[in-house]
Design an enzyme around this catalytic site. Structure first.
Site: not given
Length: 143
Positions: A46, A48, A76, A79
């Protein structure tokens, strides 16, 4: 947030969900990334997480004290946990994610008793542009 939105557009062009992230320390960008799950065959890639990894490497330490993470979509749960573990000082995000978010929706990681670090959180920065990027991406995928 402008740079994160630009990175999200690059992600969409590569067939990735359009999410971009930038980490700043003061006025300096120290790391940036976009979603790369499909391209890297890595479910943890992801934006992040990738940005946190780059920032930690640049700073030579696992703690991102004094840093702000700018991301185009509410993080999410995975993260959000990484944000807490890396001690990011502030989180700024654009669009909320009612289905998959882990900050103001879903798991609400920073509200859990077991969360040892809670960044300063502010959402809605660049929300309309980020939401349009996401909506356009998924509409095109369904067509």
């Amino acid at each position: 947030m402008r740079r994160a939105l630009d990175l999200a557009a690059v992600a969409a062009e590569a067939g990735e969900v359009p999410v971009g992230a930038v980490i700043t320390q003061g006025d300096e960008i120290i790391a940036e990334a976009r979603n790369a799950m499909r391209g890297n065959l890595d479910p943890t890639a992801h934006a992040e997480i990738v940005a946190i990894r780059h920032a930690a490497t640049k700073l030579g330490q696992p703690r991102l004290d004094g840093c702000t993470l700018w991301v185009t979509l509410e993080p999410c749960a995975m993260c959000a946990a990484a944000i807490a573990l890396s001690r990011v000082e502030a989180l700024r995000f654009a669009a909320e994610d009612p289905k998959g978010g882990g900050v103001v929706h879903g798991a609400r990681i920073f509200s859990q008793r077991t969360c040892h670090h809670r960044p300063d959180v502010l959402g809605g920065i660049g929300e309309s542009e980020a939401a349009l990027q996401l909506k356009s991406f998924f509409e095109a995928r369904r067509a």
